[in-house]
Design a protein around this motif. Structure first.
Motif, PDB file in Angstrom:
ATOM      1  N   THR A   1     -22.536  33.040  -2.655  1.00 17.41           N
ATOM      2  CA  THR A   1     -22.966  33.835  -3.816  1.00 17.41           C
ATOM      3  C   THR A   1     -23.485  32.933  -4.925  1.00 17.41           C
ATOM      4  O   THR A   1     -22.812  31.961  -5.300  1.00 17.41           O
ATOM      5  N   PRO A   2     -24.673  33.219  -5.498  1.00 16.33           N
ATOM      6  CA  PRO A   2     -25.148  32.435  -6.652  1.00 16.33           C
ATOM      7  C   PRO A   2     -24.151  32.517  -7.810  1.00 16.33           C
ATOM      8  O   PRO A   2     -23.620  33.583  -8.110  1.00 16.33           O
ATOM      9  N   LEU A   3     -23.918  31.386  -8.437  1.00 17.43           N
ATOM     10  CA  LEU A   3     -22.910  31.319  -9.500  1.00 17.43           C
ATOM     11  C   LEU A   3     -23.189  32.313 -10.627  1.00 17.43           C
ATOM     12  O   LEU A   3     -22.266  32.922 -11.168  1.00 17.43           O
ATOM     13  N   GLN A   4     -24.477  32.509 -10.985  1.00 22.96           N
ATOM     14  CA  GLN A   4     -24.794  33.398 -12.103  1.00 22.96           C
ATOM     15  C   GLN A   4     -24.509  34.867 -11.795  1.00 22.96           C
ATOM     16  O   GLN A   4     -24.503  35.703 -12.698  1.00 22.96           O
TER      17      GLN A   4
ATOM     18  N   ALA B   1     -30.438  26.513  -7.705  1.00 24.78           N
ATOM     19  CA  ALA B   1     -29.288  27.422  -7.821  1.00 24.78           C
ATOM     20  C   ALA B   1     -28.003  26.700  -7.436  1.00 24.78           C
ATOM     21  O   ALA B   1     -28.009  25.688  -6.719  1.00 24.78           O
ATOM     22  N   ILE B   2     -26.897  27.227  -7.946  1.00 30.24           N
ATOM     23  CA  ILE B   2     -25.557  26.776  -7.572  1.00 30.24           C
ATOM     24  C   ILE B   2     -24.897  27.934  -6.835  1.00 30.24           C
ATOM     25  O   ILE B   2     -24.846  29.059  -7.353  1.00 30.24           O
ATOM     26  N   PHE B   3     -24.396  27.674  -5.639  1.00 28.63           N
ATOM     27  CA  PHE B   3     -23.781  28.720  -4.826  1.00 28.63           C
ATOM     28  C   PHE B   3     -22.282  28.493  -4.741  1.00 28.63           C
ATOM     29  O   PHE B   3     -21.815  27.361  -4.543  1.00 28.63           O
ATOM     30  N   ILE B   4     -21.539  29.571  -4.906  1.00 27.99           N
ATOM     31  CA  ILE B   4     -20.097  29.572  -4.705  1.00 27.99           C
ATOM     32  C   ILE B   4     -19.858  30.325  -3.399  1.00 27.99           C
ATOM     33  O   ILE B   4     -20.034  31.546  -3.346  1.00 27.99           O
TER      34      ILE B   4
ATOM     35  N   PRO C   1     -13.267  27.887  -3.151  1.00 29.99           N
ATOM     36  CA  PRO C   1     -14.556  28.080  -2.496  1.00 29.99           C
ATOM     37  C   PRO C   1     -15.298  26.757  -2.274  1.00 29.99           C
ATOM     38  O   PRO C   1     -14.966  25.718  -2.842  1.00 29.99           O
ATOM     39  N   THR C   2     -16.317  26.846  -1.429  1.00 31.36           N
ATOM     40  CA  THR C   2     -17.274  25.749  -1.274  1.00 31.36           C
ATOM     41  C   THR C   2     -18.348  25.899  -2.357  1.00 31.36           C
ATOM     42  O   THR C   2     -18.866  26.987  -2.588  1.00 31.36           O
ATOM     43  N   ILE C   3     -18.687  24.785  -3.002  1.00 31.67           N
ATOM     44  CA  ILE C   3     -19.671  24.809  -4.096  1.00 31.67           C
ATOM     45  C   ILE C   3     -20.890  24.005  -3.652  1.00 31.67           C
ATOM     46  O   ILE C   3     -20.760  22.847  -3.223  1.00 31.67           O
TER      47      ILE C   3
END
Length: 574
Positions: free
Chosen positions: A397-400, A391-394, A332-334
């Motif tokens: 979608t948010p990582l959490q 936030a961190i997105f994968i 995925p793109t992070i």
């Protein structure tokens, strides 16, 4: 009376065992009454009626049967109690281990190893005394005296009333003494935590202590803590012996009152011999469960004190949330979007307004001085901690929101100092995949440039490497960690490059292994060497928790003075 509500909740799933223990205690009570009844009637027959043993043979058989039933019931109740205790201990240990995994390294790094070890081992074992001894004896002390009173009231209400009036004195004094015992037991538990922590730290740092010439001084400190634990333990035992003496004195005095009362009535013809003997024999049996509760009362206090430490750990809230989402793409793109993080108790942020994107198969080096935020950024990716802002997105979608287990399957982590467990080389490599066949393990070791070394060992892959891999050199440990990464074959690789000086041959072998591992993967590396940075297509330069450069190494050298100055500094390895 040490009836901790949270501990009692564990009993709800073992109703069959509990009912069995209750039933056996009832059976024991009936056997005691029947045994005493037969003994008193046989005594009257022999001494007053002058009957022979043959004439009372049926009563004798019934008496012996009652004795057998009594002791068989006691054995059965004891065995069931410890079966219940063992089942609850297994459950509590499972809960603690699950909780430690949920809390993750962010929690364990803040804890003393000895304190956690005490909770997991000694703390859980103390529950054996609570569930296997104290609670069963509580049931015993409630059921058997009640049954005895039920049978004694029709025979002699006055003696039964004396028993009923004196019985509450025993638990009353237990509670009075128990308050003081509880305070000393808590202190004992606190000192035991300190002792375990201090001893483990001493063992782990023994080499450093010897080199610095401080081993004797540390030994004196261990002796001081040990002496404090001995003193506290003796105070607890003193209270325990005092309480046992008090309970024995109360029960003996109460039995003496009964003996004098029924003896006088027998002397004046107010009570028959058989009734007198029945009451005299049954009175000690009435107090016996209450007397036995005294020693177990302290086991109950110890169990409750240990439980407080266990529940403190179980109530700890993890710093990350646990989603259930599934990541559909393997590479995925992070995206980091305005991420901020400050460690608890710190005044300055570890990361401030971090924003960047990692595309599939990107090779990124994180560079910066000590304390710049590199490890914190990696910890966010590993989900050891969670952003406090941003936030961190994968992909989108948010990582959490993703399942933690599913996300961790997509990445592998090779730290600067890998943790190796006591066991064989095979066991340590297979941590990445416990069911991997031998051929896959060999291929992983070959990619990690570890095969030639393993071939020199007398037992090959089955060679024991010692606690924390003590029998391996730093380079060998690094390559073993890389073999794990090869075996896992995850699409996202996170590395922390060794910053210690390695010999040229070892360094070349590790760099070759890392090069093999990086092919067709997304890689994020905490870099400490100029040679490493030059191999990466992109460098993210951090200072004081902020990104101050994001480009190729050459572009940063030409256009970022702060980066160029850092590369030339002594902190960055050439």
């Amino acid at each position: 009376m040490n009836l901790d509500k949270r501990l009692l909740l564990y009993l709800s799933d073992f109703k069959t065992l509990i009912l069995s223990v209750l039933g056996l205690n009832g059976l024991i009570g009936l056997a005691i009454v029947f045994q005493v009844d037969k003994l008193s009637s046989m005594s009257a027959d022999i001494f007053l009626q002058h009957k022979s043993l043959f004439q009372i043979r049926f009563d004798l058989i019934l008496f012996l049967s009652a004795v057998l039933v009594r002791y068989a019931g006691q054995w059965g109740a004891h065995a069931l109690s410890y079966t219940l205790s063992a089942a609850i201990k297994r459950r509590v240990r499972g809960q603690i281990l699950t909780q430690l995994v949920r809390l993750g390294p962010a929690f364990t790094r803040r804890q003393q190893t000895g304190a956690v070890k005490t909770t997991l081992l000694e703390g859980v074992e103390k529950l054996d005394g609570y569930f296997g001894e104290y609670l069963p004896q509580m049931v015993n002390a409630a059921v058997i005296p009640l049954l005895i009173l039920m049978f004694m009231f029709p025979v002699d209400w006055l003696s039964a009333f004396i028993l009923l009036a004196t019985a509450p004195l025993i638990p009353f004094f237990m509670i009075l003494i128990g308050d003081r015992a509880d305070t000393q037991t808590r202190r004992q538990w606190h000192v035991l935590n300190r002792l375990n922590s201090f001893f483990i730290e001493t063992l782990q740092g023994l080499t450093t202590l010897k080199i610095l010439g401080r081993s004797r001084e540390h030994a004196v400190k261990i002796f001081q803590v040990t002496e404090e634990f001995r003193s506290t333990t003796m105070k607890v035992l003193r209270i325990a012996f005092l309480s046992a003496l008090t309970l024995e004195w109360l029960s003996t005095l109460s039995t003496a009152v009964i003996a004098v009362e029924i003896g006088l009535r027998l002397l004046y013809g107010k009570l028959a011999f058989e009734q007198t003997l029945f009451i005299l024999l049954l009175a000690p049996e009435f107090y016996q469960p209450l007397r036995q509760l005294g020693p177990q009362f302290h086991s109950g206090i110890e169990g409750v004190s240990a439980a407080k430490g266990i529940f403190t750990l179980l109530d700890e809230q993890p710093q990350i949330t646990f989603g259930t989402g599934i990541q559909k793409t393997s590479q995925p793109t992070i995206r980091f979007e305005h991420v901020n993080f400050t460690y608890p108790g710190s005044q300055s942020p570890a990361l401030t307004d971090i924003s960047f994107c990692i595309q599939p198969t990107d090779k990124i080096a994180l560079v910066g001085p000590s304390g710049a935020g590199k490890t914190t950024l990696v910890s966010l990716l590993l989900r050891f901690i969670e952003p406090q802002q941003g936030a961190i997105f994968i992909d989108h979608t948010p990582l959490q929101e993703l399942s933690l287990q599913q996300w961790q399957r997509l990445l592998t982590w090779a730290p600067q100092i890998p943790y190796l467990f006591f066991g064989s080389i095979m066991d340590n490599i297979r941590l990445a995949d416990q069911h991997a066949p031998l051929e896959r393990v060999r291929v992983a070791a070959q990619h990690a440039m570890l095969v030639d070394f393993i071939a020199t060992l007398p037992h090959g892959y089955d060679t024991i490497i010692g606690d924390r891999g003590v029998r391996l050199s730093g380079g060998q440990a690094q390559r073993l960690a890389l073999a794990r990464a090869f075996l896992k074959d995850a699409p996202l690789i996170i590395l922390d490059e060794p910053n210690s000086a390695l010999d040229a041959e070892t360094d070349k072998a590790i760099q070759t292994a890392i090069g093999n591992l990086m092919q067709h993967k997304t890689v994020v590396t905490i870099a400490h060497r100029l040679w490493t940075v030059e191999q990466y297509q992109r460098v993210i330069f951090l200072e004081q928790g902020e990104i101050v450069g994001d480009a190729s190494h050459q572009e940063l050298i030409n256009g970022n003075r702060r980066y160029a100055s850092f590369v030339d500094s002594a902190e960055f390895m050439q």
